[in-house]
Design an enzyme around this catalytic site. Structure first.
Site, PDB file in Angstrom:
ATOM      1  N   GLY A   1       7.853  -4.473  -1.765  1.00 40.81           N
ATOM      2  CA  GLY A   1       8.820  -4.263  -0.695  1.00 40.81           C
ATOM      3  C   GLY A   1      10.109  -5.028  -0.913  1.00 40.81           C
ATOM      4  O   GLY A   1      11.201  -4.524  -0.655  1.00 40.81           O
TER       5      GLY A   1
ATOM      6  N   MET B   1       0.839  -1.188   0.000  1.00 35.32           N
ATOM      7  CA  MET B   1       0.000   0.000   0.000  1.00 35.32           C
ATOM      8  C   MET B   1       0.870   1.232   0.000  1.00 35.32           C
ATOM      9  O   MET B   1       1.780   1.375   0.809  1.00 35.32           O
ATOM     10  CB  MET B   1      -0.898  -0.016   1.234  1.00 35.32           C
ATOM     11  CG  MET B   1      -1.723   1.247   1.429  1.00 35.32           C
ATOM     12  SD  MET B   1      -2.735   1.111   2.908  1.00 35.32           S
ATOM     13  CE  MET B   1      -3.402   2.770   2.953  1.00 35.32           C
TER      14      MET B   1
ATOM     15  N   SER C   1       1.107  -7.999  -3.650  1.00 35.17           N
ATOM     16  CA  SER C   1       1.647  -6.830  -4.348  1.00 35.17           C
ATOM     17  C   SER C   1       2.494  -5.990  -3.405  1.00 35.17           C
ATOM     18  O   SER C   1       3.578  -5.517  -3.768  1.00 35.17           O
ATOM     19  CB  SER C   1       0.516  -5.974  -4.925  1.00 35.17           C
ATOM     20  OG  SER C   1      -0.309  -6.718  -5.779  1.00 35.17           O
ATOM     21  N   ASP C   2       2.006  -5.800  -2.181  1.00 34.75           N
ATOM     22  CA  ASP C   2       2.780  -5.062  -1.180  1.00 34.75           C
ATOM     23  C   ASP C   2       4.093  -5.773  -0.866  1.00 34.75           C
ATOM     24  O   ASP C   2       5.156  -5.155  -0.797  1.00 34.75           O
ATOM     25  CB  ASP C   2       1.970  -4.929   0.111  1.00 34.75           C
ATOM     26  CG  ASP C   2       0.883  -3.872   0.029  1.00 34.75           C
ATOM     27  OD1 ASP C   2       1.158  -2.789  -0.502  1.00 34.75           O
ATOM     28  OD2 ASP C   2      -0.226  -4.129   0.507  1.00 34.75           O
ATOM     29  N   LEU C   3       4.005  -7.071  -0.646  1.00 37.50           N
ATOM     30  CA  LEU C   3       5.192  -7.821  -0.240  1.00 37.50           C
ATOM     31  C   LEU C   3       6.240  -7.854  -1.347  1.00 37.50           C
ATOM     32  O   LEU C   3       7.437  -7.657  -1.089  1.00 37.50           O
ATOM     33  CB  LEU C   3       4.790  -9.243   0.158  1.00 37.50           C
ATOM     34  CG  LEU C   3       3.843  -9.354   1.360  1.00 37.50           C
ATOM     35  CD1 LEU C   3       3.396 -10.797   1.561  1.00 37.50           C
ATOM     36  CD2 LEU C   3       4.488  -8.811   2.619  1.00 37.50           C
TER      37      LEU C   3
END
Length: 412
Positions: A215, A1, A210-212
């Site tokens: 990152g 996010m 998607s966030d992981l």
């Protein structure tokens, strides 16, 4: 996010909250420069030991990136807005009023709380950035520039700074001003269109993938920039987005379209181009079996006592097996349903065929290989006492046998 700006708090002095417990003790006056706080409690021995990270991130993609850097030994100071800290401290579920969501992505960090809307708070941030090696942020594009804590604003005082930005869609372009959330990126990257069963709807992955992945890409870029800085003496920007991170992971499905103009369909639990490679029904649950070569196919027929299928015209090669999946699945399920999944797993693996049961989460942490791999470590939390945390999956000599050095911090 990719997060939006923190909410404003009342202006005034002091604009910073400083801990005096497990992290550090520090007294800051309005007119004195902000030193980088002592970190004697960190005990880092990892490859990034001595590297200072200013973590300005919220929610998940940015915190996950900064946590990876902390796992690798960096000294990460997570800066959070006063008075309540970052948004996911309010996200459930909770363990004794502590957000489990927050616990999941903030190990190996310290916390500093300040008012992002107060000029004194921003001044302190700039002074800390002047001593930092790395800044990580995931604000909506334009936000850090408006606060004068963007890369261009910090570069004159610190030419060696490595500045990582994670956005929803990129810093510019037609969607450059849009906020980004995980499932939006899953959908727009095409991932959901190839996830789920053929007769069902496009399906989100069960994690904020998607966030992981964004990152992880950002952390990879940052570590590469640290290496290059040894040669150039200069830092640089590192940028990725939730959308780009997922498009970059489309792999064979993306290349099928680029090379052949094929639009892949959802395949459920089957591999898109290899069969049998997928989930089958054992006596006590599902089992994954992966037959990637002709030798494995012959071995599978032998182990399952299905020798009559080995040279059958419908199943003799991968093309035939893929074309007749439903019929072959029925044959395999009929045999596999006679024994438990782990029993079959041991038999198949001994025959050179990759296999494994499909676990629920509680079964994962009870599995002897997961236990042996030390994927769970314990650390003392100032409120919760001893807590269990996921370990970093890397194993490096420099870690000294563990990766969770300090617990996710209390606010400030």
């Amino acid at each position: 996010m990719a997060s939006t700006p923190p909410t404003s708090t009342a202006a005034g002095s002091p604009s910073v909250s400083v801990p005096n417990s497990r992290t550090w003790s520090l007294l800051i006056s309005r007119n004195s420069p902000m030193p980088w706080p002592d970190n004697a409690a960190n005990n880092a021995t990892g490859p990034l030991a001595g590297i200072r990270v200013l973590d300005l991130t919220r929610a998940l993609a940015g915190p996950f990136c900064a946590m990876i850097l902390g796992d690798l030994g960096a000294d990460v100071i997570k800066v959070e807005p006063m008075p309540d800290g970052e948004m996911i401290r309010a996200w459930g579920p909770f363990d004794d009023d502590v957000s489990v969501y927050y616990l999941s992505v903030n190990r190996n960090k310290r916390s500093l709380a300040l008012d992002f809307r107060n000029p004194d708070g921003l001044r302190l941030l700039r002074e800390m950035a002047a001593e930092a090696d790395i800044v990580v942020e995931n604000f909506k594009p334009g936000t850090v520039d408006a606060m004068e804590i963007g890369y261009d604003a910090l570069l004159p005082a610190n030419p060696r700074i490595i500045y990582a930005s994670i956005t929803g869609f990129g810093p510019d372009g037609p969607y450059g001003t849009w906020s980004g959330f995980d499932q939006i990126a899953q959908g727009m990257s095409g991932l959901m269109s190839i996830t789920g069963f053929p007769e069902g709807e496009p399906t989100r992955v069960g994690l904020p993938i998607s966030d992981l992945i964004a990152g992880m890409w950002a952390a990879l870029g940052v570590t590469a920039a640290v290496v290059q800085r040894h040669t150039t003496g200069k830092g640089q920007r590192v940028e990725t987005s939730l959308l780009a991170a997922m498009v970059g992971m489309l792999c064979i499905q993306g290349q099928r379209y680029l090379s052949l103009d094929e639009v892949p369909n959802r395949m459920g639990n089957d591999h898109p181009v290899i069969y049998p490679y997928g989930a089958f029904t054992a006596k006590d649950g599902l089992i994954n079996v992966a037959v990637g070569t002709q030798d494995m196919w012959a071995a599978l027929c032998r182990v399952l006592d299905l020798e009559s299928l080995k040279d059958h015209p419908d199943f003799a090669d991968n093309t035939g097996r893929s074309a007749h999946r439903d019929a072959l699945r029925d044959h395999l399920n009929a045999r596999l349903a006679t024994r438990p999944a782990m029993d079959w797993t041991r038999t198949l693996v001994a025959a050179g065929i990759p296999a494994g049961p499909i676990y629920a989460i509680d079964q994962v942490f009870a599995d002897p290989q997961v236990v042996h791999s030390k994927m769970v470590e314990e650390v003392e939390h100032p409120v919760l006492g001893v807590i269990r945390q996921l370990a970093n999956p890397l194993r490096m000599d420099a870690f000294g046998g563990h990766t969770v050095r300090i617990p996710p911090p209390l606010l400030g």
